[in-house]
Design an enzyme around this catalytic site. Structure first.
Site, mmCIF file in Angstrom:
data_model
loop_
_atom_site.group_PDB
_atom_site.id
_atom_site.type_symbol
_atom_site.label_atom_id
_atom_site.label_comp_id
_atom_site.label_asym_id
_atom_site.label_seq_id
_atom_site.Cartn_x
_atom_site.Cartn_y
_atom_site.Cartn_z
ATOM 1 N N LYS A 160 58.568 105.167 -67.116
ATOM 2 C CA LYS A 160 57.753 105.329 -65.906
ATOM 3 C C LYS A 160 56.553 104.392 -65.989
ATOM 4 C CE LYS A 160 54.470 107.871 -63.412
ATOM 5 N NZ LYS A 160 53.598 106.686 -63.570
ATOM 6 N N GLU A 215 49.255 106.759 -77.224
ATOM 7 C CA GLU A 215 48.276 105.673 -77.397
ATOM 8 C C GLU A 215 47.204 105.901 -76.340
ATOM 9 O OE1 GLU A 215 48.301 103.622 -79.765
ATOM 10 O OE2 GLU A 215 50.353 103.755 -80.491
ATOM 11 N N CYS A 248 42.324 99.105 -74.313
ATOM 12 C CA CYS A 248 41.806 100.227 -75.100
ATOM 13 C C CYS A 248 41.265 99.801 -76.459
ATOM 14 C CB CYS A 248 42.814 101.350 -75.197
ATOM 15 S SG CYS A 248 44.446 100.817 -75.530
ATOM 16 N N GLU A 304 34.314 105.169 -72.699
ATOM 17 C CA GLU A 304 35.075 103.922 -72.678
ATOM 18 C C GLU A 304 34.752 103.206 -71.367
ATOM 19 O OE1 GLU A 304 39.336 104.534 -72.748
ATOM 20 O OE2 GLU A 304 39.617 102.653 -73.828
#
Ligand code: SIN
Length: 484
Positions: A175, A250, A284, A381
Site C-alpha cells: 500500500k 520504520e 526520517c 521531528e
C-alpha cells in the site's frame, strides 16, 4: 505513458474500486492534476490478501536462485526506465529531478542486493545435546506480507521492502501513500513485465484507515512492514495484535547532529547540508537537532549560512533547483508553527523562516540560532528545511541531551578524537550513527531505529531476516550412534 498506471493491481489484474471511487493525485509544486487512482476499501484489500495467499505456494516453492533471476530482470527494467520513473517521482512527490534520479539508484541498489541474497538463505546444523539426535535450524518464508509505505521515498521504500520479501519467498500486498501512488504502480507494472507471477505482488491504494485496518487485522497476513509516523505505527501495532503478527516498523526520528570543537568544520557543514536538506528535510534520518560546541559555533554558523545561501528553491523540474516543495499544506503548517514557536521564544532567524510566496508549498531554507530545549523544535521531528542551532560546552551534557528523546533512529557527530568517537558512538541510543558523515543511507548498512523509532532493520544482510522464520528441526534416530 504505459508507466502511468491509474488502477490498482490485484492478482495480476489492473482494477478499479468496487465503488468506482477515485482519488485525485496532484503535483505538490503547482497543484496540477496528474491523474487519479482508485479509492479501494477493505473488501478489495481482502481480495488482494487472498490473491497473495493463493500465489504463495508456487512462489515459495521456487528456488532462491529462480526468485533472484526474476528480481534481476525487474532491476534491469527499472534501470531501463529510470529517467521516466524519476520524472514521475518528481511530479508526484516534488523533489528535484536529479535527486529523484538519485533515489532511483538507491531503490535499484535494494533490488540488486536482494536478487543476490535470495540464494544465500542459509540454515544451521546445531550441536545436539544427545547422541541419538540430530538438530537443525532452517529458514522459511514468513508468508503473506503487508507493506505500507510513506510518500517521502516513493521508489526506495517500495524496493527496500518488496525485494527482500520476494527474495525470501513471501508474497506481498503493497500500500503506497495515496499522495504518491504512481511510482509504486509503475514499479509494479515493471515487475509484471519482469515475470513476477500474478498475486505475488499486489498494490492497493485508498484512504489509509480502512486499508490499514484490513492489512493489520487480517490473519492471513503473517507480517506487516510499515514506514511512516510513530503515531500510525502504534495504531497498526495494536491492530496487528489479533494474530500476533510479525512486525517491522520504520517510524519517526529526531536525529541529533553534534559538532565537537575539534571537528573539521567544512566537512561538518557539508554533512549537515546533505543530511538536512535532502528531500527538503522530509526524511526520517534528517538531522533535526544541531548541537555545536560554543567555541566553534560562530565559525560553523557563518559557513553554514553561506552554503544555505547557495540552495535554489523551486519546482523540481526547474533547472538548477536543489530544494523542492513540501508535500502538502499540513507539512507547511507544521514547519511554520515550529519556526514561529522558536522565534517567539527567542531564536534568531538568520535565513528563511517563511514561504517563498504565499499559496505555495515552497518553504525557504531556514537557519535559526539560539535554539533551546524549551522550544518545540528541540523535541519534534521538523520534516522541513529548517536548521536550528543550539550550543553546548560539555561532551557528557550534550550526549545526555542527544539521548533525551523518545526517538532513536539516526544520530550524527563530527570529531577528530578517536577515543571520543568510540565513547560517543557507544553512548548514543540510536540505531544508526554517522561519524564524520551526514550520509548513512545505502543498501549495505542496516536501516532502522530503537525506542519509538521502530522495530527491525531494512536493507543489508539483516533485511531479509525480517521475512524469514526459523524452524528448529530435531531428528531422532537409533542408528545415528552406530559408529561409537
Ligand atoms: C525514510 O525517510 O523513511 C527513508 C530515508 C532513507 O532511506 O534514507
Amino acid at each position: 505513458a504505459q508507466l502511468l498506471r491509474q488502477q490498482a493491481y490485484i492478482g495480476g489484474r489492473w482494477c478499479d474500486a468496487d465503488s468506482k471511487a477515485t482519488i485525485t493525485v496532484r503535483n505538490p509544486h503547482d497543484g496540477n492534476i496528474l491523474g487519479t487512482v482508485p479509492n479501494l476499501g477493505a473488501a478489495e484489500t481482502a481480495r488482494a490478501i487472498e490473491a497473495a495467499d493463493g500465489a504463495l505456494p508456487a512462489w515459495r516453492a521456487k528456488t532462491g536462485k529462480e526468485r533472484g533471476a526474476i528480481l534481476r530482470k525487474w532491476q534491469q527494467l527499472i534501470e531501463a526506465h529510470a529517467d521516466d520513473l524519476a520524472l514521475l517521482l518528481t511530479l508526484e512527490q516534488g523533489k528535484p529531478l536529479a535527486e529523484a534520479r538519485g533515489e532511483l539508484n538507491y531503490a535499484l541498489s535494494f533490488v540488486e542486493w536482494f536478487a543476490e541474497e535470495a540464494k544465500r538463505v542459509y540454515g544451521d546444523v546445531l550441536p545436539s545435546p544427545r547422541g541419538d539426535q540430530r538438530m537443525m535450524a532452517i529458514r522459511q518464508p514468513v508468508g503473506v506480507v503487508a507493506a505500507i509505505i510513506a510518500w517521502n521515498f516513493p521508489s526506495a521504500l517500495v524496493t527496500r521492502k518488496v525485494s527482500p520479501a520476494l527474495a525470501a519467498g513471501c508474497t506481498v500486498v503493497l500500500k503506497p501513500s495515496e499522495l504518491t501512488p504512481f511510482t509504486a504502480l509503475a514499479l509494479a507494472w515493471l515487475g509484471e513485465q519482469a515475470g513476477i507471477p500474478p498475486g505475488v505482488l499486489n498494490v492497493v491504494i485508498g484512504d489509509p484507515a480502512p486499508i490499514g485496518a484490513e492489512l493489520s487485522g487480517n490473519t492471513t497476513v503473517r507480517k506487516l512492514t510499515f514506514t511512516g509516523s510513530t503515531q500510525t505505527g502504534r495504531l497498526l501495532m495494536q491492530q496487528s495484535a489479533a494474530n500476533i503478527k510479525k512486525l517491522s516498523l520504520e517510524l519517526g526520528g529526531n536525529a541529533p547532529f553534534i559538532v565537537f570543537e575539534d571537528a573539521d568544520l567544512d566537512e561538518a557543514v557539508q554533512g549537515l547540508m546533505a543530511s538536512k536538506f535532502r528531500n527538503a528535510g522530509q526524511t526520517c534520518v534528517c538531522a533535526n537537532r544541531v548541537y555545536v560546541h560554543g567555541s566553534v559555533a560562530q565559525a560553523f554558523t557563518d559557513k553554514l549560512r553561506a552554503e544555505i545561501g547557495k540552495l535554489k528553491l523551486g519546482g523540481g523540474l526547474e533547472p538548477g533547483v536543489t530544494l523542492g516543495p513540501l508535500i502538502d499544506q499540513r507539512a507547511v503548517d507544521k514547519v511554520s508553527s515550529l519556526v514561529e514557536d522558536a522565534r517567539a521564544k527567542g531564536a534568531a532567524v538568520l535565513a528563511g523562516g517563511k514561504l517563498q510566496a504565499a499559496g505555495t508549498l515552497l518553504y525557504e531554507p531556514t537557519l535559526l540560532t539560539g535554539v533551546t530545549d524549551a522550544m518545540e523544535i528541540a523535541h519534534q521531528e521538523i520534516f522541513g528545511p529548517v536548521v536550528g542551532i543550539s550550543t553546548f560546552e560539555d561532551e557528557a551534557a550534550v550526549l545526555a541531551r542527544a539521548n533525551d528523546s523518545e526517538s532513536g533512529l539516526a544520530a550524527y557527530f563530527y570529531t577528530a578524537d578517536l577515543e571520543r568517537v568510540w565513547r560517543v558512538m557507544e553512548g548514543l541510543e540510536y540505531g544508526i550513527v554517522g561519524v564524520n558523515t551526514g550520509a548513512v543511507s545505502n543498501e549495505v548498512g542496516p536501516f532502522g531505529g530503537v525506542k519509538e523509532s521502530g522495530i527491525g532493520r531494512e536493507g543489508s544482510k539483516y533485511g531479509i531476516e525480517e521475512f524469514l522464520e526459523i524452524k528448529y528441526v530435531c531428528l531422532a534416530g537409533k542408528t545415528f550412534n552406530t559408529a561409537r
